[in-house]
Design a protein around this motif. Structure first.
Motif, mmCIF file in Angstrom:
data_model
loop_
_atom_site.group_PDB
_atom_site.id
_atom_site.type_symbol
_atom_site.label_atom_id
_atom_site.label_comp_id
_atom_site.label_asym_id
_atom_site.label_seq_id
_atom_site.Cartn_x
_atom_site.Cartn_y
_atom_site.Cartn_z
ATOM 1 N N GLY A 3 -25.973 -13.934 -2.415
ATOM 2 C CA GLY A 3 -26.358 -13.274 -3.632
ATOM 3 C C GLY A 3 -27.844 -12.932 -4.101
ATOM 4 O O GLY A 3 -27.805 -11.426 -4.293
ATOM 5 N N ARG A 4 -28.262 -13.991 -5.134
ATOM 6 C CA ARG A 4 -29.743 -14.407 -5.072
ATOM 7 C C ARG A 4 -30.501 -13.303 -3.890
ATOM 8 O O ARG A 4 -31.811 -12.605 -4.365
ATOM 9 N N GLU A 5 -30.086 -14.107 -2.757
ATOM 10 C CA GLU A 5 -31.770 -13.520 -1.911
ATOM 11 C C GLU A 5 -31.815 -12.494 -1.802
ATOM 12 O O GLU A 5 -32.307 -11.281 -1.176
ATOM 13 N N GLU A 6 -30.405 -11.552 -0.965
ATOM 14 C CA GLU A 6 -29.581 -10.073 -1.538
ATOM 15 C C GLU A 6 -30.292 -9.226 -2.056
ATOM 16 O O GLU A 6 -30.849 -8.105 -2.339
ATOM 17 N N GLU A 7 -30.266 -9.846 -3.455
ATOM 18 C CA GLU A 7 -30.424 -8.719 -4.557
ATOM 19 C C GLU A 7 -32.400 -8.858 -4.220
ATOM 20 O O GLU A 7 -32.848 -7.639 -4.508
ATOM 21 N N PHE A 8 -32.735 -10.100 -3.956
ATOM 22 C CA PHE A 8 -34.111 -9.847 -3.642
ATOM 23 C C PHE A 8 -35.069 -9.309 -2.878
ATOM 24 O O PHE A 8 -35.371 -8.255 -2.985
ATOM 25 N N ARG A 9 -34.454 -9.408 -1.672
ATOM 26 C CA ARG A 9 -34.161 -8.318 -0.342
ATOM 27 C C ARG A 9 -34.766 -6.918 -1.211
ATOM 28 O O ARG A 9 -35.090 -6.087 -0.338
ATOM 29 N N ASP A 10 -33.497 -6.951 -1.774
ATOM 30 C CA ASP A 10 -33.157 -4.925 -1.483
ATOM 31 C C ASP A 10 -34.387 -4.439 -2.794
ATOM 32 O O ASP A 10 -35.246 -3.708 -2.954
ATOM 33 N N PHE A 11 -34.242 -5.435 -3.848
ATOM 34 C CA PHE A 11 -35.855 -4.947 -4.780
ATOM 35 C C PHE A 11 -36.841 -5.028 -4.273
ATOM 36 O O PHE A 11 -37.986 -4.562 -3.785
ATOM 37 N N GLN A 43 -44.156 -15.281 -5.188
ATOM 38 C CA GLN A 43 -43.817 -15.707 -6.675
ATOM 39 C C GLN A 43 -42.616 -14.817 -7.504
ATOM 40 O O GLN A 43 -42.280 -15.617 -8.530
ATOM 41 N N ALA A 44 -42.548 -13.757 -7.575
ATOM 42 C CA ALA A 44 -41.254 -12.755 -7.741
ATOM 43 C C ALA A 44 -40.126 -13.727 -7.483
ATOM 44 O O ALA A 44 -38.863 -13.633 -8.390
ATOM 45 N N TYR A 45 -40.298 -13.845 -5.981
ATOM 46 C CA TYR A 45 -39.253 -14.916 -5.668
ATOM 47 C C TYR A 45 -38.440 -16.289 -6.418
ATOM 48 O O TYR A 45 -37.722 -16.518 -6.188
ATOM 49 N N ARG A 46 -40.086 -16.784 -6.268
ATOM 50 C CA ARG A 46 -39.922 -17.996 -7.273
ATOM 51 C C ARG A 46 -38.891 -17.933 -8.990
ATOM 52 O O ARG A 46 -38.668 -18.329 -8.920
ATOM 53 N N HIS A 49 -35.140 -15.358 -11.503
ATOM 54 C CA HIS A 49 -34.654 -15.048 -12.257
ATOM 55 C C HIS A 49 -34.952 -14.464 -13.751
ATOM 56 O O HIS A 49 -34.594 -13.434 -14.461
ATOM 57 N N ARG A 50 -36.432 -14.723 -13.797
ATOM 58 C CA ARG A 50 -37.072 -14.219 -15.262
ATOM 59 C C ARG A 50 -37.485 -12.545 -14.954
ATOM 60 O O ARG A 50 -37.350 -12.095 -15.507
ATOM 61 N N VAL A 51 -37.334 -12.479 -13.845
ATOM 62 C CA VAL A 51 -38.004 -10.720 -13.365
ATOM 63 C C VAL A 51 -36.864 -10.426 -13.228
ATOM 64 O O VAL A 51 -36.854 -9.506 -13.893
ATOM 65 N N GLN A 52 -35.518 -10.963 -13.070
ATOM 66 C CA GLN A 52 -34.046 -9.578 -13.599
ATOM 67 C C GLN A 52 -33.568 -9.575 -15.011
ATOM 68 O O GLN A 52 -33.556 -8.855 -15.098
ATOM 69 N N GLN A 53 -34.491 -10.741 -15.824
ATOM 70 C CA GLN A 53 -34.051 -11.143 -17.064
ATOM 71 C C GLN A 53 -35.446 -9.671 -18.045
ATOM 72 O O GLN A 53 -34.503 -9.755 -19.001
#
Length: 165
Positions: A3-11, A43-46, A49-53
């Motif tokens: 789910g984390r990867e899918e959320e990041f890909r969409d973003f 870097q955003a992927y790494r 969690h911080r990006v989302q928060q």
């Protein structure tokens, strides 16, 4: 795929084009802009969690992009290009708009990095003075003064260019 990867890909899919446009306006080279966006998204992927928060994930990622561009500016061997005045166009008909756009990009690239950042964020990204100041980590007064200087330089550059046409 998690789910984390899918959320990041969409973003990443939704933000890649605007980030690329901003990167191009900051550096003036599509290939370098592509590299900047790739590093920004890595870097955003790494730090996903911080990006989302973050209060604004877009602002967080734009800040990464600006930091990446600044790193390139600081490295002499990879210095961002500075606009150079080239030969004047030979044809002055329907191509005028293209020439004007090229002139505007040339003028933008001639600005010092801080002024260029404020113009890109304020006028091309549509951010407020407060949002720009927050993203750049400076005061609103600094944004106003950098913007004022940048617009003055752009006017001078474009006036000189227009007088040659």
């Amino acid at each position: 795929m998690s789910g984390r990867e899918e959320e990041f890909r969409d973003f990443a899919r939704s933000r890649a084009a605007p980030l690329h446009r901003s990167a191009y306006l900051l550096c003036g080279d599509w290939h370098l802009a592509h590299d900047l966006v790739q590093e920004t998204l890595a870097q955003a992927y790494r730090h996903w969690h911080r990006v989302q928060q973050a209060d604004s994930p877009d602002a967080y990622v734009r800040r990464i992009l600006l930091n990446e561009a600044r790193k390139r500016w600081r490295r002499r061997e990879n210095a961002m290009p500075v606009a150079r005045i080239t030969t004047e166009p030979v044809v002055l008909d329907a191509a005028d708009e293209i020439v004007r756009r090229a002139g505007l990009l040339q003028a933008l690239l001639a600005l010092p990095p801080g002024q260029r950042e404020t113009v890109v964020l304020r006028y091309l990204e549509g951010m407020t003075e407060r949002e720009t100041a927050t993203l750049l980590g400076c005061s609103e007064g600094t944004v106003k003064s950098q913007t004022s200087r940048a617009l003055s330089s752009l006017r001078t550059f474009l006036d000189r260019t227009e007088s040659r046409l």
